[in-house]
Design an enzyme around this catalytic site. Structure first.
Site, mmCIF file in Angstrom:
data_model
loop_
_atom_site.group_PDB
_atom_site.id
_atom_site.type_symbol
_atom_site.label_atom_id
_atom_site.label_comp_id
_atom_site.label_asym_id
_atom_site.label_seq_id
_atom_site.Cartn_x
_atom_site.Cartn_y
_atom_site.Cartn_z
ATOM 1 N N LYS A 290 14.338 -22.032 11.129
ATOM 2 C CA LYS A 290 15.594 -21.611 11.506
ATOM 3 C C LYS A 290 16.441 -22.844 11.747
ATOM 4 O O LYS A 290 17.659 -22.682 11.179
ATOM 5 C CB LYS A 290 15.410 -20.953 12.625
ATOM 6 C CG LYS A 290 14.684 -19.511 12.707
ATOM 7 C CD LYS A 290 13.927 -18.932 14.037
ATOM 8 C CE LYS A 290 13.431 -17.483 13.766
ATOM 9 N NZ LYS A 290 12.710 -17.147 14.973
ATOM 10 N N ASP B 224 8.250 -21.822 12.616
ATOM 11 C CA ASP B 224 9.055 -20.912 12.650
ATOM 12 C C ASP B 224 10.423 -21.408 13.083
ATOM 13 O O ASP B 224 11.416 -21.204 12.413
ATOM 14 C CB ASP B 224 8.862 -19.612 13.421
ATOM 15 C CG ASP B 224 9.654 -18.598 13.703
ATOM 16 O OD1 ASP B 224 9.781 -17.946 12.595
ATOM 17 O OD2 ASP B 224 10.313 -18.319 14.656
ATOM 18 N N GLY C 146 2.093 -8.533 22.123
ATOM 19 C CA GLY C 146 2.435 -8.289 20.997
ATOM 20 C C GLY C 146 3.543 -9.243 20.460
ATOM 21 O O GLY C 146 4.027 -9.316 19.333
ATOM 22 N N GLU D 182 1.573 -13.526 16.957
ATOM 23 C CA GLU D 182 0.738 -13.128 15.909
ATOM 24 C C GLU D 182 -0.607 -13.305 16.012
ATOM 25 O O GLU D 182 -0.879 -13.936 17.074
ATOM 26 C CB GLU D 182 1.184 -13.807 14.504
ATOM 27 C CG GLU D 182 2.768 -13.864 14.440
ATOM 28 C CD GLU D 182 3.351 -13.079 13.622
ATOM 29 O OE1 GLU D 182 2.627 -12.240 13.179
ATOM 30 O OE2 GLU D 182 4.617 -12.480 14.062
ATOM 31 N N ARG E 24 0.986 -1.365 0.068
ATOM 32 C CA ARG E 24 -0.167 0.054 -0.218
ATOM 33 C C ARG E 24 0.883 1.218 0.139
ATOM 34 O O ARG E 24 1.028 1.936 1.225
ATOM 35 C CB ARG E 24 -0.779 0.051 1.022
ATOM 36 C CG ARG E 24 -1.939 -1.253 1.462
ATOM 37 C CD ARG E 24 -2.195 -1.447 2.772
ATOM 38 N NE ARG E 24 -1.258 -2.072 3.457
ATOM 39 C CZ ARG E 24 -1.240 -2.067 4.876
ATOM 40 N NH1 ARG E 24 -2.471 -2.030 5.471
ATOM 41 N NH2 ARG E 24 -0.223 -2.453 5.569
HETATM 42 P P1 NDP Z 1 5.611 -7.092 8.065
HETATM 43 O O1 NDP Z 1 4.147 -8.023 7.693
HETATM 44 O O2 NDP Z 1 5.783 -6.356 9.271
HETATM 45 O O3 NDP Z 1 5.779 -6.102 6.851
HETATM 46 C C1 NDP Z 1 5.733 -6.801 5.292
HETATM 47 C C2 NDP Z 1 5.827 -5.595 4.603
HETATM 48 O O4 NDP Z 1 6.137 -6.368 3.309
HETATM 49 C C3 NDP Z 1 4.839 -4.523 4.653
HETATM 50 O O5 NDP Z 1 5.708 -3.364 4.342
HETATM 51 C C4 NDP Z 1 4.180 -4.832 3.401
HETATM 52 O O6 NDP Z 1 3.443 -3.776 2.806
HETATM 53 C C5 NDP Z 1 5.098 -5.485 2.480
HETATM 54 N N1 NDP Z 1 4.376 -6.384 1.307
HETATM 55 C C6 NDP Z 1 3.694 -7.508 1.735
HETATM 56 N N2 NDP Z 1 3.448 -8.115 0.550
HETATM 57 C C7 NDP Z 1 3.956 -7.307 -0.414
HETATM 58 C C8 NDP Z 1 4.045 -7.605 -1.904
HETATM 59 N N3 NDP Z 1 3.399 -8.373 -2.320
HETATM 60 N N4 NDP Z 1 4.613 -6.745 -2.564
HETATM 61 C C9 NDP Z 1 5.547 -5.717 -1.958
HETATM 62 N N5 NDP Z 1 5.305 -5.397 -0.579
HETATM 63 C C10 NDP Z 1 4.731 -6.368 0.203
HETATM 64 O O7 NDP Z 1 6.784 -8.270 8.174
HETATM 65 P P2 NDP Z 1 8.058 -8.383 9.215
HETATM 66 O O8 NDP Z 1 8.708 -6.680 8.930
HETATM 67 O O9 NDP Z 1 7.666 -8.501 10.647
HETATM 68 O O10 NDP Z 1 8.877 -9.382 8.456
HETATM 69 C C11 NDP Z 1 9.780 -9.249 7.321
HETATM 70 C C12 NDP Z 1 10.625 -10.422 7.179
HETATM 71 O O11 NDP Z 1 11.582 -10.323 8.324
HETATM 72 C C13 NDP Z 1 9.900 -11.651 7.128
HETATM 73 O O12 NDP Z 1 10.466 -12.736 6.284
HETATM 74 C C14 NDP Z 1 10.247 -12.318 8.783
HETATM 75 O O13 NDP Z 1 9.876 -13.704 8.798
HETATM 76 C C15 NDP Z 1 11.484 -11.743 8.972
HETATM 77 N N6 NDP Z 1 11.514 -11.611 10.426
HETATM 78 C C16 NDP Z 1 10.800 -10.708 11.074
HETATM 79 C C17 NDP Z 1 11.174 -10.630 12.611
HETATM 80 C C18 NDP Z 1 10.200 -9.706 13.155
HETATM 81 O O14 NDP Z 1 10.424 -9.417 14.540
HETATM 82 N N7 NDP Z 1 9.101 -9.276 12.945
HETATM 83 C C19 NDP Z 1 12.365 -11.314 13.125
HETATM 84 C C20 NDP Z 1 13.055 -11.866 12.143
HETATM 85 C C21 NDP Z 1 12.926 -11.970 10.971
HETATM 86 P P3 NDP Z 1 2.339 -2.763 3.519
HETATM 87 O O15 NDP Z 1 3.196 -2.063 4.632
HETATM 88 O O16 NDP Z 1 2.044 -1.902 2.427
HETATM 89 O O17 NDP Z 1 1.412 -3.815 4.108
HETATM 90 N N1 HSE Z 2 7.727 -14.832 15.496
HETATM 91 C C1 HSE Z 2 9.299 -15.109 15.783
HETATM 92 C C2 HSE Z 2 9.608 -15.255 17.151
HETATM 93 C C3 HSE Z 2 9.515 -13.835 15.196
HETATM 94 O O1 HSE Z 2 8.830 -15.260 18.044
HETATM 95 O O2 HSE Z 2 10.801 -15.584 17.591
HETATM 96 C C4 HSE Z 2 11.394 -13.923 14.649
HETATM 97 O O3 HSE Z 2 11.853 -14.822 13.813
#
Ligand code: NDP
Ligand code: HSE
Length: 436
Positions: A210, A206, A192, A195, A51
Site C-alpha cells: 500500500k 500488505d 476474523g 488471516e 469453484r
Molecule cells: P477471497 O479469497 O475472499 O476471494 C477470492 C476469489 O477469487 C474467490 O471467489 C475465488 O474463487 C476466486 N479465485 C481464486 N483464484 C482464482 C482463479 N485462479 N481463477 C478464478 N477465480 C479465482 O479474496 P478477497 O475478496 O478478500 O480479496 C480480493 C482482492 O481484494 C485481493 O486483491 C485483496 O488484496 C483485495 N482486498 C481485500 C480486502 C478485504 O478486506 N478482504 C480489502 C482490500 C483489498 P472461489 O470463491 O471459488 O474460491
Molecule cells: N489484511 C488487510 C488489513 C486487509 O488487515 O488491513 C485490507 O487490505
C-alpha cells in the site's frame, strides 16, 4: 452524448469472495440507482471463480459462474472487468488480456499493483482503457482519487498512514489492555481480522504494498514494493508499548512516504513507531485505517475509515465501476498514470529518524558514560535518558534526537557489542515533532 448512451454496459467479475460477493450484491440491489448515475444499465456478464458449482447466497443466475476466467476476459462484449481474485498470477495475465480486448479494469489488488503496476499502466495506456484501483489502499477510504485528482495541483511532501487494520487492532489491544503480541494476535484471529496465515499483515508486506502505491501517486513516480523498507510488528514487546505510554506515546505500524530534503528522491518505509498521543493518527483504534497527508498549499489533511472487509472494500470498487462506466458512456478516459517526476528511491540509511532504545544494564559507575560514548561516536545526540531498577537489573531508556537511520542503527550495533550492556531489549523509531 456518445452513441453508447443508454446501452447496457457489460461487467465481468473475476472473483466472488469477501469483496466480490459484496460487489455483486450491491450491484444487483442498487441496479436502478447505478443505471441513473452512469446513464446506462450495468449488466453482470459473467463471474469467474475457482469453484463455479459452489452454493453462494447471491441473487444472480447460477449460469453466470464459470471457472474459465481466461475465456471470460477474452469475450468481445465485455466493457468492464473487475478483478478481485488477488495475488500476482493469474490476476496479471487476466487483466492484461481484458485490456487487450478493450475492457476497462477495476482492481483491488495491491499486491499486483505494488509488484508490477508499471506493466498494467502501460497496457491501459496502449489499449486506451481505464485502470482504477481505489480499493487497493485503505479499503473504503476515498484516498487514491483525492491524491490522483484533487491534489494534482499541489505538491505533496509527506504521507503518513495506518494502512493495515489487523496490525492496528493488535497494537491497540497491546496498548489498551497490556496484552502481549501473541495474545493480541490470537484475539485478532478469533475476530476474523487476521488471516489463518497472518504473515502478510504481521510482517508488513500488505502495508508495504500500500505504501508503494501511495508513494507512486503522491510523488508522480513509479515505486514498487522492492523500494519499500519494511519491518513488521512481531518484535514489538509489551515493555516497549508500556514505555511508549510512559512517554505519552503510542506504538503504531506506520507507512511513511516522504520527499527527500533535496527534492530529488523519495523514501518509503513501513515499520512500527512511537507517535505522541496528541498526533491525529494516535487516536486511530482497532481495525480502522487513517492516512495523514502534508502538502505544500493544502497543509495537513487526514483521511479516516474502514480499511478492510467485504462491504467497505466493495464501496470503493463500486465507486470505480461507476467512474469507468461513466467514462465508457462518454467515450472518454479518466485520469491515467502520472509518473513524470521519476524521483529516485532513497535507501533507509539516508532517512532521518529518532530512536527509542531500551537497554538492560548493571547499575554501576561508568555505565551511563560508556553508553553515552557510543552515541557520541556516531554523532547521535541524546534527547532523554531514563533509568529504572537498581543493582543487576537496571533498565536504561534512551530517546535520541533526529539522525540518519544508518548512524542510529550503527549505534545500536555498537551498543550490542558493549560488555556492560546485557541486552538491547528493544529498539523503536519515534515519529512526530521533537519536543526539545
Ligand atoms: P477471497 O479469497 O475472499 O476471494 C477470492 C476469489 O477469487 C474467490 O471467489 C475465488 O474463487 C476466486 N479465485 C481464486 N483464484 C482464482 C482463479 N485462479 N481463477 C478464478 N477465480 C479465482 O479474496 P478477497 O475478496 O478478500 O480479496 C480480493 C482482492 O481484494 C485481493 O486483491 C485483496 O488484496 C483485495 N482486498 C481485500 C480486502 C478485504 O478486506 N478482504 C480489502 C482490500 C483489498 P472461489 O470463491 O471459488 O474460491
Ligand atoms: N489484511 C488487510 C488489513 C486487509 O488487515 O488491513 C485490507 O487490505
Amino acid at each position: 452524448m456518445s452513441d453508447r448512451a443508454g446501452k447496457p454496459l457489460r461487467v465481468a467479475l473475476l472473483g466472488c469472495g469477501t469483496v466480490g460477493a459484496e460487489v455483486i450484491r450491491l450491484l444487483q440491489e442498487q441496479r436502478a440507482d447505478f443505471a441513473a448515475r452512469v446513464g446506462a444499465p450495468l449488466e453482470i456478464a459473467g463471474i469467474a471463480v475457482r469453484r463455479p458449482q459452489r452454493r453462494r447466497d447471491l441473487d444472480v443466475d447460477p449460469a453466470l459462474f464459470t471457472a474459465d476466467a481466461a475465456g471470460l476476459v477474452a469475450r468481445d462484449d465485455i466493457d468492464i472487468v473487475v478483478e478481485v481474485i488477488g495475488g500476482i498470477e493469474p490476476a496479471r495475465s487476466l487483466i492484461l488480456s481484458a485490456m487487450s480486448h478493450g475492457a476497462s479494469v477495476v482492481t483491488a489488488n495491491k499486491a499486483l499493483l505494488a509488484e508490477d503496476g508499471a506493466t498494467l499502466h502501460d497496457a491501459a495506456d496502449k489499449h486506451g482503457v481505464d485502470l482504477y484501483f481505489e480499493a487497493s489502499v485503505a479499503g473504503a477510504i476515498p484516498l487514491l482519487r483525492p491524491l490522483r485528482e484533487s491534489l494534482a495541483g499541489d505538491t505533496v511532501h509527506r504521507v503518513l498512514g495506518i494502512v493495515n487494520g489487523t496490525t492496528n487492532y493488535i497494537l491497540t489491544r497491546m496498548d489498551e489492555t497490556g496484552a502481549g503480541f501473541t495474545e493480541a494476535l490470537d484475539e485478532a484471529t478469533e475476530l476474523g481480522y487476521a488471516e489463518a496465515d497472518p504473515s502478510a499483515d504481521i510482517d508488513a508486506f500488505d502495508a508495504a504494498a500500500k505504501a508503494a502505491i501511495l508513494a507512486g501517486l503522491a510523488f508522480h513516480t513509479r515505486v514498487t514494493i522492492s523500494d519499500v523498507y519494511r519491518e513488521g510488528i512481531a518484535d514489538v514487546t509489551a515493555a516497549a508499548v508500556s514505555s511508549a505510554r510512559e512517554m505519552g506515546c503510542v506504538v503504531k505500524l506506520l507507512a511513511i512516504c516522504e520527499r527527500s530534503a533535496d527534492g530529488r528522491g523519495v523514501g518509503v518505509r513501513v515499520h512500527p513507531a512511537m507517535i505522541p498521543r496528541s498526533h491525529p493518527l494516535a487516536g486511530v483504534r482497532e481495525a480502522y485505517n487513517a492516512v495523514f497527508i502534508e502538502a505544500e498549499a493544502a497543509g495537513q489533511l487526514m483521511f479516516y475509515g474502514r480499511g478492510a472487509g467485504g462491504a467497505p472494500t466493495a464501496s470503493a470498487v463500486l465507486g470505480d465501476i461507476v467512474a469507468v462506466a461513466r467514462n465508457k458512456v462518454k467515450n472518454a478516459l479518466g485520469t491515467g498514470e502520472s509518473a513524470y517526476a521519476e524521483l529516485e528511491a532513497r535507501p533507509m540509511g539516508e532517512t532521518r529518524t529518532r530512536y527509542h532504545v531500551s537497554l538492560d544494564v548493571a547499575d554501576k559507575a561508568g555505565v551511563l558514560a560508556a553508553v553515552a560514548q557510543v552515541f557520541s561516536k556516531q554523532d547521535v545526540s541524546i534527547q532523554t535518558v531514563r533509568q529504572s531498577g537498581r543493582g543487576d537489573d537496571a533498565t536504561l531508556v534512551i530517546v535520541t534526537h533526529s539522525a540518519s537511520d544508518a548512524a542510529l542503527s550503527a549505534t545500536v550495533e555498537d551498543l550490542r557489542a558493549l560488555d556492560i550492556v546485557r541486552d538491547v531489549a528493544s529498539v523503536m523509531r519515534v515519529e512526530g515533532e521533537e519536543t526539545a
